[in-house]
Scaffold this active site. Structure first.
Site, mmCIF file in Angstrom:
data_model
loop_
_atom_site.group_PDB
_atom_site.id
_atom_site.type_symbol
_atom_site.label_atom_id
_atom_site.label_comp_id
_atom_site.label_asym_id
_atom_site.label_seq_id
_atom_site.Cartn_x
_atom_site.Cartn_y
_atom_site.Cartn_z
ATOM 1 N N ASP A 1 -5.197 37.118 -33.516
ATOM 2 C CA ASP A 1 -6.033 38.399 -34.453
ATOM 3 C C ASP A 1 -5.697 39.191 -33.856
ATOM 4 O OD1 ASP A 1 -8.449 36.997 -36.175
ATOM 5 O OD2 ASP A 1 -9.843 36.531 -34.169
ATOM 6 N N VAL B 1 1.050 -0.997 -0.096
ATOM 7 C CA VAL B 1 0.339 0.332 -0.223
ATOM 8 C C VAL B 1 1.086 1.164 -0.584
ATOM 9 C CG1 VAL B 1 -2.016 0.972 0.864
ATOM 10 C CG2 VAL B 1 -1.510 -1.270 0.432
ATOM 11 N N ASP C 1 -15.048 31.469 -37.397
ATOM 12 C CA ASP C 1 -14.041 30.821 -37.030
ATOM 13 C C ASP C 1 -13.993 29.399 -36.632
ATOM 14 O OD1 ASP C 1 -12.367 33.137 -37.867
ATOM 15 O OD2 ASP C 1 -13.421 33.998 -36.260
ATOM 16 N N ASN D 1 3.472 6.991 4.597
ATOM 17 C CA ASN D 1 2.304 7.031 3.642
ATOM 18 C C ASN D 1 1.220 8.006 3.593
ATOM 19 O OD1 ASN D 1 2.357 6.097 0.836
ATOM 20 N ND2 ASN D 1 0.307 5.373 0.830
ATOM 21 N N ASP E 1 -13.423 35.265 -33.120
ATOM 22 C CA ASP E 1 -14.562 35.347 -31.925
ATOM 23 C C ASP E 1 -15.733 35.198 -32.871
ATOM 24 O OD1 ASP E 1 -13.852 36.902 -34.386
ATOM 25 O OD2 ASP E 1 -13.403 38.663 -33.118
ATOM 26 N N GLU F 1 -1.026 5.437 -5.044
ATOM 27 C CA GLU F 1 -2.530 5.922 -5.356
ATOM 28 C C GLU F 1 -3.166 6.778 -5.043
ATOM 29 O OE1 GLU F 1 -2.064 5.334 -0.989
ATOM 30 O OE2 GLU F 1 -1.226 4.630 -2.446
#
Length: 884
Positions: free
Chosen positions: A326, A279, A614, A704, A610, A284
């Site tokens: 643009d 574990v 587009d 852990n 925009d 995990e």
């Protein structure tokens, strides 16, 4: 059924006023009565269900089995500790998921569509969820329809309704259609517009008849609930990594248990130790940590005006090599101002702040521009295209009473702006006479004009006149002015659209200035330093575009600019497109061609947009960026990211943030793996060489718990590297373990593991024993394990500081510059001291308080991985400096 009612009946039933709309008080009352205009959101999972989901894991089932076995053996304290660790881990997982969910929900709210509504006699833009029945809705090309509406006016209105009807071809709408049959299907209800459909052409006006779940789309399906939450590619890769590591860890632990059995050790104790190591050695928490770091990162980006709609975009941002932008509003301020105009009567005239006596030609030019516009400008605030707003302001500046003009004229028909024609035309009725007014690009307009206005009358246009206009256009463009021309013609009666823009009388043109944003030049310089090429794409004249591009540092040679018409004639096809930096006079389909050309060379492309048209280029780009202020709903829906301020600098800031987010995730993951490798090595090597297990099952689980949460998440919240934009873009196919990451895991893991074994041995040696002695008092075993326990935790916590940068020293990054990491390490050490100092916890974990010599050794050994890391980084910096 609203479609079968006349316009008048509908307005009377809803108590609606087409001229003024609802007032604020009435709108608030109706909002209270009908509720917000939104579909029922998917129910968030309950905290309890989230908690149960955290426990649905094979390794957790194994731990539950270990709890049962431990309890059955009478080891109630160990069993209780394991159970508590399981619960605490699950609670932390729930907290992380809730935080991530809240951040994503906040982002959905930020990217919610807006609607144009007439209230209190003026048109304003409001959040679509505030729409109520009786509101007068303005429909424009590119906007989503915010609610179900009965149309009041329609001018060439077309709406794409495939979300409801399945028809891919847009439906033509007619507000005046008389539909009496009560069984007419949705697709044939031409006098209605429905929520979540898209206006693709023309314009319209409608009264809201239904909102929220009472709309047609609300009856059919809850669109938001249909969206599946998918993991990002990074999360999927880490999931696979976790599973692979899990299999390796379980294999190692099976071998360890076999060795213990072969060596004649206590099988029950070693079973628990093997399970706990399995574990502890599997990260995990990877998926949860990645989700939290991503959610925190995108929330930070949203505060900086970059709203991420799709999480994979965060990963892709760090790899962007080309930004196609643009010009208007993104590179410039989007505050168009008319500064010059030209006609044959007055020639080229500089527009002063106050024009006392404007000429008849100037007044006619301005009038044409006003009547050929859908924008509004009242009380210093406007809606619609910034260019059109600038033209309305020009009329005000010249003394034209726009309100009076609106009452004296009536729009009878129109041809909306089209990106191919680059023109817009309206037919106006004035004093019983009909006139066509057309505005648009001078190049396109010249081809349709047979007459020109001169000294108050229309005369045949000549080659000389055309040359004069072209010369004026070139002169204005060279001064970075955007040009727009206007024309007119008188009519005897209404004509079809094909004849509407023929045989026009050219009035003149205006030159407008949209100055660059002051911060953009630095952003382009920063992008270039980061290995990112900036490309300008605009509908403006080539000279205008190049003038601004040169000023901003995008291009330095006019050969780097090309027009849309030149693109069509390009003999080399797409091969040479990537050598250009300015694309002028382009249409939306050219944008797709440009994106594909860059992508064919392996570039990662970001594209801004925009408009409705587009959407294809936004979809084709690796990162589609929509304008949040001036952009249409269609563009925002197709994009991966929305700019809340329409600013190019925000794109570069988002790329920087995207790079840092990816790096932070990598820091967390590599730290977790290095720590877990250290635990495995400490346990397996000790048992292989015949020593007792240096750590017990409960101690492994506690380690852990401390290292897989606090420091890992804190690393994910790192402020980031200020020099990240001095590095080249990351390849999207780059291994997660590139740039020495694998080396750091292996070296750090081995160091932590061996130091833990060394501390374990020292715990015996300090008291005159050896771990190999057969007759060792229990308290000496506990002390030695306490030494190993404290050393491995100190090693991991101190080592976490070195992960903030792969090359820079911890002193260069600043030990205290990540306050979250400092706090996480401090809190972890305090919790560790509590476990060692409180008699109840000390007994539960079978620990002892260390003496002074033990503390010195544990803390000293804990610093060694940091020293090793600093030496490796020093060599890296030296190699980097020596590399030409």
């Amino acid at each position: 059924m609203w479609f079968s009612k006349s316009i008048q009946q509908t307005l009377e039933e809803l108590h609606a006023d087409t001229g003024k709309g609802l007032n604020d008080n009435e709108a608030a009352a109706r909002l209270q009565q009908y509720g917000h205009n939104k579909l029922t959101a998917r129910k968030r999972r309950s905290v309890f269900s989230l908690f149960i989901a955290q426990l649905k894991d094979t390794l957790i089932y194994v731990l539950f089995g270990a709890v049962v076995i431990t309890m059955a053996m009478g080891e109630y304290i160990d069993g209780t500790i394991i159970l508590l660790v399981i619960i605490i881990n699950a609670v932390l997982g729930v907290i992380q998921e809730v935080k991530a969910g809240n951040a994503i929900d906040a982002l959905k709210d930020l990217s919610a569509p807006k609607a144009l509504v007439k209230r209190n006699g003026t048109v304003s833009e409001i959040a679509s969820e505030m729409i109520v029945p009786g509101d007068i809705l303005v429909l424009e090309a590119g906007r989503f329809v915010a609610a179900d509406v009965r149309l009041l006016e329609s001018a060439n209105l077309q709406i794409e309704e495939s979300a409801l009807t399945g028809e891919s071809v847009p439906s033509e709408k007619d507000a005046n259609a008389d539909l009496q049959d009560g069984n007419i299907p949705l697709g044939d209800q031409v006098n209605m517009a429905f929520m979540s459909t898209v206006v693709t052409y023309g314009r319209g006006l409608g009264v809201v008849v239904e909102t929220g779940m009472k709309t047609e789309v609300g009856k059919i399906a809850d669109i938001i609930n249909q969206e599946k939450e998918e993991k990002t590619p990074l999360e999927k890769r880490l999931d696979e990594l976790g599973k692979t590591l899990g299999k390796i860890a379980i294999g190692v632990c099976v071998v360890m248990f076999g060795l213990a059995w072969f060596q004649g050790r206590d099988l029950a104790e070693n079973f628990l130790t093997a399970v706990s190591l399995a574990v502890a050695s599997i990260p995990e928490g990877l998926a949860a940590i990645v989700a939290v770091v991503l959610s925190i990162g995108v929330t930070r980006m949203a505060r900086k005006k970059a709203i991420i709609k799709k999480l994979p975009a965060v990963e892709t941002l760090g790899s962007v090599t080309v930004v196609c932008s643009d010009k208007t509003g993104t590179l410039t301020q989007n505050k168009m101002t008319v500064v010059r105009f030209f006609d044959l009567t007055d020639q080229e005239v500089e527009l002063k702040e106050k024009e006392n006596a404007p000429s008849d030609a100037a007044l006619l030019l301005s009038k044409a521009m006003i009547l050929c516009s859908d924008a509004t400008f009242e009380n210093g605030e406007g809606t619609g295209d910034p260019t059109e707003i600038a033209l309305l302001r020009l009329g005000d500046q010249l003394g034209i009473d726009r309100n009076k003009l609106a009452t004296e004229t009536k729009r009878k028909d129109e041809l909306p702006f089209d990106s191919d024609r680059k023109l817009m035309s309206t037919i106006q009725e004035e004093n019983g006479k009909l006139t066509v007014y057309t505005k648009g690009a001078i190049d396109n307009l010249l081809d349709r004009c047979t007459m020109v206005q001169h000294n108050g009358e229309a005369i045949p246009i000549t080659t000389g006149h055309i040359e004069q206009f072209k010369k004026a256009t070139k002169n204005m463009s060279a001064n970075a002015l955007r040009t727009l021309a206007a024309a007119y013609k008188s009519l005897d009666g209404l004509i079809d659209h094909e004849e509407m823009e023929k045989d026009l009388v050219l009035i003149g043109m205006v030159g407008m200035m949209d100055p660059p944003r002051p911060e953009v030049k630095d952003s382009i310089r920063q992008a270039k330093q980061a290995g990112i090429t900036t490309v300008m794409i605009t509908g403006d004249h080539k000279d205008t575009a190049f003038a601004i591009a040169k000023d901003l540092g995008i291009a330095d040679n006019k050969k780097q600019a090309i027009t849309g018409s030149e693109l069509k004639r390009n003999p080399d096809g797409d091969r040479q497109l990537t050598s250009y930096r300015v694309f002028a006079r382009v249409s939306p389909e050219h944008k797709v061609k440009i994106v594909r050309a860059f992508k064919s060379e392996g570039q990662i492309v970001s594209m801004t947009g925009d408009g409705v048209n587009d959407a294809p280029s936004l979809n084709t780009a690796d990162i589609g960026v929509a304008m949040g202020v001036t952009g249409t709903d269609v563009a925002r829906n197709a994009a991966h990211m929305i700019l809340a301020d329409d600013n190019f600098a925000t794109i570069i800031a988002a790329i920087e943030q995207g790079r840092n987010i990816y790096n932070n995730i990598k820091k967390s993951v590599i730290f977790l793996l290095a720590s877990n490798v250290g635990e495995v090595i400490a346990m397996v090597v000790a048992i292989l060489i015949g020593m007792p297990a240096p750590l017990m099952a409960t101690q492994l689980l506690w380690i852990n718990l401390l290292t897989d949460t606090l420091p890992a998440i804190a690393l994910g919240m790192d402020p980031g590297d200020p020099d990240v934009m001095k590095q080249s873009p990351r390849s999207p196919n780059e291994s997660f373990f590139a740039h020495g990451a694998a080396q750091r895991i292996i070296i750090g893991g081995i160091a932590i593991g061996l130091l833990t074994i060394g501390a374990f041995w020292f715990g015996y040696y300090e008291h005159g024993y050896s771990p190999y002695d057969k007759q060792v008092p229990d308290n000496i075993h506990e002390y030695a394990r306490t030494m190993a326990f404290m050393t491995i935790i100190c090693s991991q916590l101190f080592y976490s500081f070195t992960f903030r940068h792969s090359v820079k020293s911890v002193f260069q990054t600043g030990i205290f510059s990540n306050k979250y990491l400092v706090g996480a390490v401090a809190l972890a050490l305090v919790l560790q001291l509590l476990v060692m100092g409180l008699p109840v916890l000390q007994k539960a974990f079978r620990l002892q308080m260390l003496d002074l010599q033990g503390w010195i050794y544990a803390l000293g050994l804990g610093i060694i991985p940091v020293v090793l890391s600093e030496i490796l980084k020093l060599f890296k910096r030296m190699n980097k400096r020596s590399t030409p």
